[in-house]
Enzyme design. Structure first.
Site, PDB file in Angstrom:
ATOM      1  N   ALA A  21       0.868  -1.183   0.000  1.00  0.00           N
ATOM      2  CA  ALA A  21       0.000   0.000   0.000  1.00  0.00           C
ATOM      3  C   ALA A  21       0.899   1.225   0.000  1.00  0.00           C
ATOM      4  O   ALA A  21       1.820   1.302   0.795  1.00  0.00           O
ATOM      5  CB  ALA A  21      -0.898  -0.001   1.222  1.00  0.00           C
ATOM      6  N   CYS A  22       0.619   2.161  -0.888  1.00  0.00           N
ATOM      7  CA  CYS A  22       1.596   3.220  -1.149  1.00  0.00           C
ATOM      8  C   CYS A  22       0.929   4.583  -1.312  1.00  0.00           C
ATOM      9  O   CYS A  22      -0.269   4.728  -1.142  1.00  0.00           O
ATOM     10  CB  CYS A  22       2.360   2.897  -2.437  1.00  0.00           C
ATOM     11  N   GLY A  23       1.739   5.577  -1.672  1.00  0.00           N
ATOM     12  CA  GLY A  23       1.235   6.905  -1.997  1.00  0.00           C
ATOM     13  C   GLY A  23       1.478   7.180  -3.470  1.00  0.00           C
ATOM     14  O   GLY A  23       2.526   6.828  -4.004  1.00  0.00           O
ATOM     15  N   ASN A 252      -1.475   2.102  -6.047  1.00  0.00           N
ATOM     16  CA  ASN A 252      -1.618   2.131  -4.593  1.00  0.00           C
ATOM     17  C   ASN A 252      -2.623   1.064  -4.198  1.00  0.00           C
ATOM     18  O   ASN A 252      -3.782   1.137  -4.579  1.00  0.00           O
ATOM     19  CB  ASN A 252      -2.111   3.509  -4.136  1.00  0.00           C
TER      20      ASN A 252
END
Length: 419
Positions: A21-23, A252
């Site tokens: 999970a990211c930006g 994301n």
């Protein structure tokens, strides 16, 4: 050394079950006006997404950060002049950054093998330049597997009208170099190879990207769009090649169905046909890189669908359809679109937000349940700012024309050609 520091399958750990999970965010000028300011603003967005990224036990080893932008022709002209490489007009050449082994002997062998593939596909390597990097701020883990970075320039032969040949070259070279007798060739990876876009990425923190790639400070590094990504690999292992953006997307979330999606793609490969590729279709297998993450596999598939002749939004709608089968108010034409494509491809499903671009369009789409956030702003000076949260770039409230959020079953799309 290899680009990876992640281990193989052992005990209760299996890389197939990895998630992240990211930006993610992008800045684009709706009318397609290129400037260095867009690049600077995108880097600022990335720095403001620092909390979305992650680091290891060392505070200076990041999970990954990167930027995708339009091919900076004026910048390329300047560096090629210094390297005594004669560059043709914009769009008449392909370029990209390649991760290579740090051993100079092995590196040269890999470059020669790559050049042979380019030549056998009827194209011509104009030259290479070493990408200047500054690794003083990197943690020991990131530095231990840091690749040597080179930018390659490839002349387009007159009969070509698109960049499919660069795709064929990349796929062939990847397979042939990885299976060659060259020792240490596993530390080779093509970050991007295109005549429209270029990617700078690595196992970096968000604050390290523009420190590491000093090219990003050059005022000739201009683009009308820039897509950035801050990686939080949650229960996966970071590596240089798994940083985002990939060649068309930044992602994301996670694709929960990826094992089935990849298996179905592999099963269909033997029956692939595409008028646009002709006989070259046999050279691009495997379509999906088995060492890739769920995001990498998504990018591999989207790239094939797009380069075989579909528009980019069309390809994205094939992969992430909205829930159509029980949608009572959907018009018949749209329902028919989804029904037809469901016989070609199953959905890539999971809590995910995908931002995508081919250098002329940039957009974003959510999974059918809308389980990842996305906020956008449109300003008076024709800027679009989209990110995984609000407030990633300081914009005076009086300059905002419109703002909103990504919605499941809808696509946010900016066409720089149409304005």
């Amino acid at each position: 050394s290899d680009l990876r520091v992640r281990p193989g399958k052992q005990g209760l750990y299996d890389p197939q079950f990895e998630h992240d999970a990211c930006g993610v965010g992008f800045v684009a000028h709706i009318k397609g006006v290129k400037s260095h300011r867009i690049v600077e603003q995108a880097i600022q967005v990335l720095k403001n997404l620092d909390h979305r990224g992650a680091c290891g036990a060392e505070v200076n080893t990041g999970d990954g950060a990167g930027i995708l932008m339009q091919m900076p022709h004026a910048f390329n002209e300047e560096v090629c002049r210094k390297a005594r490489i004669t560059l043709p007009a914009a769009g008449q050449y392909g370029s990209g950054i390649i991760f290579l082994p740090r051993n100079p002997t092995i590196r040269r062998q890999v470059e020669q093998k790559f050049e042979q593939v380019v030549q056998s596909e009827g194209q011509h390597v104009l030259g290479w330049r070493t990408v200047p990097t500054h690794n003083g701020m990197l943690g020991e883990t990131a530095r231990s597997c840091e690749p040597f970075m080179r930018q390659v320039f490839i002349q387009r032969s007159p009969e070509l009208t698109d960049e499919r040949k660069l795709y064929v070259i990349r796929k062939r070279a990847y397979s042939e170099i990885r299976t060659s007798t060259i020792a240490g060739a596993e530390a080779w990876y093509v970050v991007s190879l295109s005549c429209r876009t270029i990617v700078f990425k690595g196992m970096l923190l968000t604050t390290q990207l523009d420190q590491y790639f000093t090219d990003l400070h050059n005022p000739l590094m201009e683009s009308a769009l820039a897509l950035v990504h801050s990686r939080f690999s949650t229960n996966t292992f970071p590596s240089w090649d798994r940083a985002h953006p990939y060649r068309y997307i930044a992602h994301n979330g996670e694709i929960n169905t990826v094992r089935g999606n990849a298996n179905w793609m592999h099963a269909r490969e033997a029956r692939f046909e595409a008028e646009s590729f002709g006989e070259d279709i046999k050279k691009i297998r495997p379509i999906i890189n088995p060492n890739g993450s769920d995001s990498g596999m998504f990018d591999n598939t989207l790239e094939l669908l797009y380069l075989s002749g579909r528009s980019l939004p069309h390809a994205v709608m094939m992969m992430i359809p909205e829930p159509w089968s029980n949608h009572e108010t959907m018009d018949d034409q749209k329902r028919a679109f989804y029904q037809y494509h469901s016989s070609l491809m199953e959905p890539w499903d999971g809590p995910a937000s995908i931002s995508f671009t081919d250098g002329t369009q940039i957009g974003a789409v959510l999974d059918r349940n809308g389980l990842r956030p996305g906020r956008y702003y449109v300003t008076k000076d024709d800027l679009v700012i989209l990110a995984s949260e609000a407030g990633v770039l300081e914009v005076p409230p009086e300059d905002v024309v419109r703002k909103g959020r990504l919605q499941p079953g809808k696509m946010f799309l900016v066409s720089l050609e149409e304005g």
